[in-house]
Design an enzyme around this catalytic site. Structure first.
Site, PDB file in Angstrom:
ATOM      1  N   CYS A  72       0.817  -1.069  -0.072  1.00  0.00           N
ATOM      2  CA  CYS A  72       0.165   0.005   0.011  1.00  0.00           C
ATOM      3  C   CYS A  72       0.985   1.329  -0.268  1.00  0.00           C
ATOM      4  CB  CYS A  72      -0.895  -0.149   1.292  1.00  0.00           C
ATOM      5  SG  CYS A  72      -2.204   1.420   1.298  1.00  0.00           S
ATOM      6  N   CYS A  73       2.017   1.108   0.826  1.00  0.00           N
ATOM      7  CA  CYS A  73       2.953   2.442   0.890  1.00  0.00           C
ATOM      8  C   CYS A  73       3.555   2.469  -0.484  1.00  0.00           C
ATOM      9  CB  CYS A  73       3.843   2.161   1.909  1.00  0.00           C
ATOM     10  SG  CYS A  73       3.206   2.375   3.543  1.00  0.00           S
ATOM     11  N   CYS A  84       8.109   3.616   5.646  1.00  0.00           N
ATOM     12  CA  CYS A  84       7.064   3.410   4.576  1.00  0.00           C
ATOM     13  C   CYS A  84       7.953   2.862   3.217  1.00  0.00           C
ATOM     14  CB  CYS A  84       6.309   4.635   4.091  1.00  0.00           C
ATOM     15  SG  CYS A  84       7.115   5.975   3.666  1.00  0.00           S
TER      16      CYS A  84
HETATM   17 FE1  SF4 Z   1      -1.355   2.772   3.017  1.00  0.00          FE
HETATM   18 FE2  SF4 Z   1       1.025   3.433   4.014  1.00  0.00          FE
HETATM   19 FE3  SF4 Z   1      -0.791   5.190   3.935  1.00  0.00          FE
HETATM   20 FE4  SF4 Z   1      -1.074   3.274   5.496  1.00  0.00          FE
HETATM   21  S1  SF4 Z   1       0.366   4.721   5.629  1.00  0.00           S
HETATM   22  S2  SF4 Z   1      -2.827   4.122   4.414  1.00  0.00           S
HETATM   23  S3  SF4 Z   1      -0.078   1.623   4.598  1.00  0.00           S
HETATM   24  S4  SF4 Z   1       0.150   4.553   2.182  1.00  0.00           S
END
Ligand code: SF4
Length: 248
Positions: free
Chosen positions: A112-113, A221
């Site tokens: 996701c990151c 991240c």
């Molecule tokens: Fe996604 Fe990273 Fe933001 Fe969490 S911190 S929502 S894992 S992008």
């Protein structure tokens, strides 16, 4: 051009001044409007008021962070450029793994990151020669070896506050009446995406509220360090390779 070793001797203001004079419009400041980022913007407003400023809008930010964009525009005149993830990559991510995949495993959180932060930022940075960030050595053990200037594949990464303590940052903010992100008043000590950040309790480390459900991760991240705490070897990682890693 200064040698990186010489740049590491400069104080924050002189480093920003040198970078602005050397790189002009090829210099960019990235910020998420935490205390350190606001100190950088305050310093930059004095020595390089025409600097380009960018921020990552992951699509999962707290509303208070958007409010900070307005505050920075009004106080300093920086026209903050928001950097967005690729909509197709986000769509694929959410369809395959669900909107809150980050709670399921560390590889999915990193994925996701990667999609919402790392890849959009790297695409944006491709147009610049020098990049200013607000990291400090004392923020977390994984940042203890941070230097003020490092060459990353032809992009000069600058951390003017590398040798600042949290107390020095707080003192600067107090003395110069620098605006603070509203979530600090609610017990946050580090601020990122809304679902991945919580306030901390007394005695907890500064970044304890980031991905708080992870026990052994470095609380990074992937922009600055990999999950095992090493410097990211290359930014040019195909999404397919990242996805395979997340599925492993
Ligand atoms: Fe996604 Fe990273 Fe933001 Fe969490 S911190 S929502 S894992 S992008």
């Amino acid at each position: 051009m200064y040698l990186v070793d010489q740049l590491n001797q400069l104080n924050a203001q002189d480093l920003l001044r040198w970078a602005s004079g050397t790189f002009g419009e090829s210099l960019v400041i990235s910020t998420s409007f935490q205390r350190e980022g606001m100190v950088i913007l305050d310093l930059a407003s004095q020595v390089c008021p025409d600097a380009r400023v960018i921020t990552l809008d992951t699509g999962r930010l707290p509303e208070e962070t958007h409010r900070m964009i307005e505050i920075v525009r009004e106080r300093y005149g920086f026209r903050v450029e928001t950097v967005l993830p690729d909509p197709k990559e986000v769509e694929d991510l959410v369809v395959k793994h669900g909107p809150n995949l980050f709670y399921h495993s560390l590889p999915l959180r990193m994925l996701c990151c990667e999609v919402r932060k790392v890849r959009p930022l790297m695409r944006k940075l491709a147009g610049f020669r020098a990049w200013v960030v607000g990291l400090r050595r004392s923020q977390t053990p994984s940042r203890a070896a941070l230097v003020k200037a490092e060459d990353k594949d032809g992009l000069l990464k600058l951390s003017p506050l590398a040798d600042w303590t949290g107390e020095r940052v707080a003192e600067y903010i107090r003395l110069h009446h620098v605006p603070e992100h509203p979530l600090y008043a609610s017990g946050y000590t580090s601020i990122g995406c809304a679902p991945c950040t919580r306030p901390v309790s007394d005695g907890e480390e500064e970044r304890a509220g980031r991905w708080w459900w992870e026990q052994d991760s470095t609380k990074e991240c992937g922009i600055h360090l990999t999950p095992d705490g090493t410097v990211r070897p290359t930014w040019d990682v195909p999404l397919g390779a990242v996805l395979r890693g997340a599925n492993a």
